[in-house]
Scaffold this active site. Structure first.
Site, PDB file in Angstrom:
ATOM      1  N   ARG A   1       5.675   9.396 -11.632  1.00  0.00           N
ATOM      2  CA  ARG A   1       4.856  10.957 -12.077  1.00  0.00           C
ATOM      3  C   ARG A   1       5.402  12.062 -11.764  1.00  0.00           C
ATOM      4  NH1 ARG A   1       1.147   7.370 -10.664  1.00  0.00           N
ATOM      5  NH2 ARG A   1       0.219   8.579  -8.597  1.00  0.00           N
TER       6      ARG A   1
ATOM      7  N   SER B   1       2.421  -4.932  -4.510  1.00  0.00           N
ATOM      8  CA  SER B   1       1.024  -4.034  -4.785  1.00  0.00           C
ATOM      9  C   SER B   1      -0.257  -5.415  -4.320  1.00  0.00           C
ATOM     10  CB  SER B   1       0.916  -3.615  -6.469  1.00  0.00           C
ATOM     11  OG  SER B   1       0.208  -2.480  -6.235  1.00  0.00           O
TER      12      SER B   1
ATOM     13  N   TYR C   1     -31.134  13.981  -2.025  1.00  0.00           N
ATOM     14  CA  TYR C   1     -32.167  13.614  -1.868  1.00  0.00           C
ATOM     15  C   TYR C   1     -32.664  13.198  -2.822  1.00  0.00           C
ATOM     16  CZ  TYR C   1     -37.419  13.072  -0.035  1.00  0.00           C
ATOM     17  OH  TYR C   1     -38.239  12.774  -0.128  1.00  0.00           O
TER      18      TYR C   1
ATOM     19  N   ALA D   1      -3.887  -6.820  -2.923  1.00  0.00           N
ATOM     20  CA  ALA D   1      -4.626  -6.387  -2.003  1.00  0.00           C
ATOM     21  C   ALA D   1      -4.745  -6.820  -0.799  1.00  0.00           C
ATOM     22  CB  ALA D   1      -6.444  -6.319  -3.347  1.00  0.00           C
TER      23      ALA D   1
ATOM     24  N   CYS E   1      -6.378  -6.265   1.903  1.00  0.00           N
ATOM     25  CA  CYS E   1      -7.967  -6.009   2.066  1.00  0.00           C
ATOM     26  C   CYS E   1      -9.066  -6.538   1.014  1.00  0.00           C
ATOM     27  CB  CYS E   1      -8.618  -4.900   1.757  1.00  0.00           C
ATOM     28  SG  CYS E   1      -7.371  -3.614   2.626  1.00  0.00           S
TER      29      CYS E   1
ATOM     30  N   ASN F   1      -1.740   4.970   1.600  1.00  0.00           N
ATOM     31  CA  ASN F   1      -1.789   5.210   0.929  1.00  0.00           C
ATOM     32  C   ASN F   1      -1.581   6.934   0.379  1.00  0.00           C
ATOM     33  OD1 ASN F   1      -2.838   3.509  -2.293  1.00  0.00           O
ATOM     34  ND2 ASN F   1      -3.199   2.511   0.217  1.00  0.00           N
TER      35      ASN F   1
ATOM     36  N   ALA G   1       1.085  -1.239   0.073  1.00  0.00           N
ATOM     37  CA  ALA G   1      -0.105  -0.238   0.347  1.00  0.00           C
ATOM     38  C   ALA G   1       1.161   0.994   0.246  1.00  0.00           C
ATOM     39  CB  ALA G   1      -0.823   0.273   1.338  1.00  0.00           C
TER      40      ALA G   1
HETATM   41  C1  FAD Z   1      -7.202  -9.069   5.991  1.00  0.00           C
HETATM   42  C2  FAD Z   1      -6.546  -7.169   6.354  1.00  0.00           C
HETATM   43  C3  FAD Z   1      -7.974  -6.958   6.150  1.00  0.00           C
HETATM   44  C4  FAD Z   1      -8.029  -5.449   5.845  1.00  0.00           C
HETATM   45  N1  FAD Z   1      -9.084  -5.035   5.599  1.00  0.00           N
HETATM   46  C5  FAD Z   1      -8.594  -3.554   5.162  1.00  0.00           C
HETATM   47  C6  FAD Z   1      -9.700  -2.787   4.625  1.00  0.00           C
HETATM   48  O1  FAD Z   1     -10.541  -3.398   5.074  1.00  0.00           O
HETATM   49  N2  FAD Z   1      -9.755  -0.999   4.853  1.00  0.00           N
HETATM   50  C7  FAD Z   1      -8.310  -0.847   4.972  1.00  0.00           C
HETATM   51  O2  FAD Z   1      -8.588   0.516   5.267  1.00  0.00           O
HETATM   52  N3  FAD Z   1      -6.665  -1.466   5.448  1.00  0.00           N
HETATM   53  C8  FAD Z   1      -7.555  -2.934   5.627  1.00  0.00           C
HETATM   54  N4  FAD Z   1      -6.594  -3.913   5.797  1.00  0.00           N
HETATM   55  C9  FAD Z   1      -5.015  -2.685   6.170  1.00  0.00           C
HETATM   56  C10 FAD Z   1      -4.066  -3.045   5.047  1.00  0.00           C
HETATM   57  O3  FAD Z   1      -3.927  -3.905   4.410  1.00  0.00           O
HETATM   58  C11 FAD Z   1      -3.154  -2.350   5.735  1.00  0.00           C
HETATM   59  O4  FAD Z   1      -3.271  -0.872   7.177  1.00  0.00           O
HETATM   60  C12 FAD Z   1      -1.940  -1.618   4.870  1.00  0.00           C
HETATM   61  O5  FAD Z   1      -1.248  -2.187   4.003  1.00  0.00           O
HETATM   62  C13 FAD Z   1      -0.724  -0.962   4.812  1.00  0.00           C
HETATM   63  O6  FAD Z   1       0.191  -0.833   4.323  1.00  0.00           O
HETATM   64  P1  FAD Z   1       1.668  -0.995   4.547  1.00  0.00           P
HETATM   65  O7  FAD Z   1       2.218  -0.183   3.053  1.00  0.00           O
HETATM   66  O8  FAD Z   1       2.702  -0.156   6.015  1.00  0.00           O
HETATM   67  O9  FAD Z   1       2.166  -2.617   4.484  1.00  0.00           O
HETATM   68  P2  FAD Z   1       1.181  -3.409   3.959  1.00  0.00           P
HETATM   69  O10 FAD Z   1       0.600  -3.144   3.065  1.00  0.00           O
HETATM   70  O11 FAD Z   1       1.697  -4.498   4.242  1.00  0.00           O
HETATM   71  O12 FAD Z   1       3.237  -4.408   2.735  1.00  0.00           O
HETATM   72  C14 FAD Z   1       4.404  -4.203   3.560  1.00  0.00           C
HETATM   73  C15 FAD Z   1       5.135  -4.780   2.878  1.00  0.00           C
HETATM   74  O13 FAD Z   1       6.702  -5.464   3.430  1.00  0.00           O
HETATM   75  C16 FAD Z   1       7.262  -6.357   2.717  1.00  0.00           C
HETATM   76  N5  FAD Z   1       7.869  -6.247   4.033  1.00  0.00           N
HETATM   77  C17 FAD Z   1       8.201  -5.608   5.216  1.00  0.00           C
HETATM   78  N6  FAD Z   1       9.843  -6.458   5.732  1.00  0.00           N
HETATM   79  C18 FAD Z   1      10.587  -5.936   4.917  1.00  0.00           C
HETATM   80  C19 FAD Z   1      11.571  -6.646   4.752  1.00  0.00           C
HETATM   81  N7  FAD Z   1      12.899  -6.118   5.744  1.00  0.00           N
HETATM   82  N8  FAD Z   1      12.165  -6.087   3.372  1.00  0.00           N
HETATM   83  C20 FAD Z   1      11.501  -6.153   2.175  1.00  0.00           C
HETATM   84  N9  FAD Z   1       9.930  -6.681   2.670  1.00  0.00           N
HETATM   85  C21 FAD Z   1       9.345  -6.177   3.919  1.00  0.00           C
HETATM   86  C22 FAD Z   1       6.276  -7.078   3.175  1.00  0.00           C
HETATM   87  O14 FAD Z   1       6.363  -8.392   3.284  1.00  0.00           O
HETATM   88  C23 FAD Z   1       4.887  -6.480   3.159  1.00  0.00           C
HETATM   89  O15 FAD Z   1       4.806  -6.787   1.103  1.00  0.00           O
HETATM   90  C24 FAD Z   1      -6.535  -5.114   5.907  1.00  0.00           C
HETATM   91  C25 FAD Z   1      -5.072  -5.643   6.514  1.00  0.00           C
HETATM   92  C26 FAD Z   1      -5.132  -7.799   6.400  1.00  0.00           C
HETATM   93  C27 FAD Z   1      -3.993  -7.649   6.675  1.00  0.00           C
END
Ligand code: FAD
Length: 559
Positions: free
Chosen positions: A25, A42, A432, A44, A46, A310, A14
């Protein structure tokens, strides 16, 4: 010509992927490298519960963008299965292990973004490593759960943790035909909600035959002689399960940052400023791994939601590209759906305000239809609006219902973001037509009730205060007698609103009168009438519908 900037991004979902593409961009010449230890970027997250539930059937649909797409469309290099293992801040280098080959190399950066997300909590309980116990964070996690359900012909599931992800998993396991039991340590489901609002969630789950164990924790797991799995609770239950989903929360991934000496805040997230800069030069951090300011309370907050991740990614791209963007904080706008119910919230709850030591606030409850009653299919929205009593500034809202819930919360989320007041909600001009809303939309009505309170036209009281005052006040129910058959408040006297003017002599002038009705509207009319006749009155906010949230028919006590 200047050398192009080399930007390294750790974590390509995310926050990381958003930053990378926005940066492209803004800066066509930057060299951008995304490292992710997982097999995908990238994706999903969620959508994962819905893939487990087979609502999303094609795994490919979860993969929003591939490394190839990043390369071809954006000229961004993506290396999956590459784990950042160490930050060398002095040399501005990252140590990276290629998980396929085991090879370790160092990557130089001019700007580094940490977007490593959070890890699901997996407590060291006895039996935690038994087969059949899963957490859900990645595509491979969801694939494993699906495979397990299918190959084991699983029938009984236990979800540990009744938060947003836990309830989505309950819904999806139910969708696959499994029996579901939820174990939750807190007294209520969805702990971010106030308890009386969470009661509506509990009732919905019970109606869908979900087994609930509240105020009970997991002591460990046990395998029977035939390999069957049991969840052992702290209260001594031994619940058989063919599959267990652990969804007791996440912990920010801060090990790289901590080892490199970056400042970690008291909530356990990486400390950043309003441009998402960490305490180290040229290092930024975003997403689930960081602490950010709560824009309502001003306190540091950990918020694991995709929207903030995001937006923060975009801010970092701007700043790296030389712009002055800032991140304005979080307010916890969230929505979740299960068993036909939508639960949504934004801003502070009563619980969180009390925790933050805030006392200048008032809550009001209302239960309007999601559209006008005369158009078929109106569904109630149960709302709790919280605002500052002194000036009407909106602090938060929680809403639950089947239709139109998130639309109302989104409007109020924007109002909070603009630091609006309940008077602005009164005034808001919203869509409405009969099948969508009402000329006085639920958002307007919430503002009107709250504005009455701030202007001093109405004094409201919560059912939660009843216990302390029961002996010193009188409860007046102004519903029609026929309505009382559906349930009544013990010790309330009943004078229907239409008879109230003629029966004023039956009411005491020396005692406070707390007035109730079905949802609070007729009680408001009664309060105005009585007050102008010299009585001391308060409206029991939300009427009998809210009473039932505090005093469920099955005798469970909330709060
Ligand atoms: C099952 C589930 C459902 C969800 N539903 C929702 C929802 O409906 N609405 C909502 O707003 N949010 C939801 N979330 C939360 C949302 O997905 C997260 O808040 C969001 O993805 C966080 O983004 P991020 O970039 O911080 O981390 P992430 O999207 O988790 O990405 C982090 C990435 O970093 C990588 N990484 C970590 N450490 C290292 C390292 N040392 N070296 C290389 N790569 C590494 C990981 O492998 C991962 O791919 C949900 C989460 C889950 C798990």
């Amino acid at each position: 010509m200047n050398m192009p900037k080399r930007v390294v991004i750790i974590g390509g979902v995310a926050g990381g992927a958003t930053c990378a593409t926005r940066l492209r961009r803004l800066d066509e010449h930057a060299e951008i490298l995304i490292l992710d230890r997982g097999p995908y970027v990238s994706f999903a997250n969620c959508g994962l519960p819905y893939y487990v539930g087979d609502v999303i059937q094609d795994e490919q649909k979860l993969l929003v963008a591939s490394p190839e797409l990043f390369r071809k469309r954006f000229n961004i290099e993506v290396r999956t299965r590459n784990e950042a293992t160490k930050l060398d801040l002095a040399a501005q280098e990252v140590e990276v292990r290629d998980l396929a080959s085991g090879q370790v190399r160092r990557e130089r950066y001019d700007a580094l973004l940490l977007a490593p997300g959070a890890a699901p909590i997996r407590p060291p309980l006895p039996g935690i490593d038994l087969p059949g116990i899963f957490t859900l964070r990645t595509v491979p996690d969801s694939r494993q759960i699906r495979q397990w359900l299918e190959t084991r012909h699983a029938r009984r599931s236990v979800v540990i943790g009744g938060g947003f992800v836990g309830l989505e998993m309950a819904e999806n396991l139910g969708h696959r035909g499994l029996e579901v039991t939820i174990i939750e340590m807190a007294k209520q489901l969805l702990p971010p909600l106030d308890p009386e609002m969470a009661e509506l969630v509990r009732q919905r789950l019970i109606a869908h035959n979900v087994g609930l164990r509240l105020e009970d924790g997991v002591a460990g797991f046990d395998a029977g002689p035939d390999g069957s799995l049991f969840v052992c609770t702290q209260k001594g239950e031994r619940i058989p399960a063919d599959v267990v989903i652990l969804s007791i929360g996440v912990r920010p991934e801060v090990s790289l940052a901590r080892d490199a000496g970056l400042v970690i805040g008291p909530r356990g997230g990486i400390r950043v400023d309003d441009q998402m800069r960490t305490s180290a030069p040229n290092v930024w951090a975003v997403g689930d791994a960081v602490e950010t300011r709560n824009r309502v309370t001003g306190e540091w907050d950990l918020l694991a939601l995709a929207g903030p991740a995001n937006r923060q990614g975009r801010v970092v791209a701007d700043v790296i590209a030389g712009r002055t963007s800032t991140f304005h904080g979080v307010q916890g706008t969230a929505v979740c759906g299960f068993f036909g119910l939508t639960v949504s919230m934004t801003g502070s709850t009563e619980k969180s305000l009390k925790r933050a030591g805030v006392s200048d606030f008032q809550s009001v409850y209302l239960h309007p239809g999601h559209h006008v009653d005369y158009y078929p299919g109106a569904k109630p929205i149960h709302m709790k609006l919280i605002f500052r009593k002194s000036d009407g500034r909106i602090l938060g809202v929680q809403a639950i219902g089947e239709e139109g819930v998130e639309r109302r919360v989104d409007v109020i989320a924007m109002a909070i973001q603009r630091q609006s007041t309940v008077f602005d909600l009164e005034e808001a001009e919203l869509c409405y037509a009969p099948q969508y809303g009402a000329a006085r939309d639920p958002v307007n009505v919430s503002g009107m009730i709250a504005a009455n309170v701030v202007r001093g036209d109405l004094d409201v009281v919560s059912w939660s205060e009843l216990g302390l005052k029961r002996d010193s006040i009188m409860i007046l129910d102004v519903r029609d007698p026929g309505e009382l058959q559906g349930g009544r408040v013990e010790s309330a006297i009943n004078i229907p609103l239409a008879q109230l003017r003629e029966r004023l002599t039956e009411l005491p002038l020396d005692k406070e009168i707390w007035v109730t009705c079905g949802v609070g509207q007729r009680a408001y009319y009664a309060c105005r009438l009585l007050r102008q006749n010299g009585f001391r009155v308060r409206n029991l906010s939300g009427g009998y519908q809210s009473y039932r949230a505090w005093h469920p028919l099955d005798g469970t006590q909330r709060g």
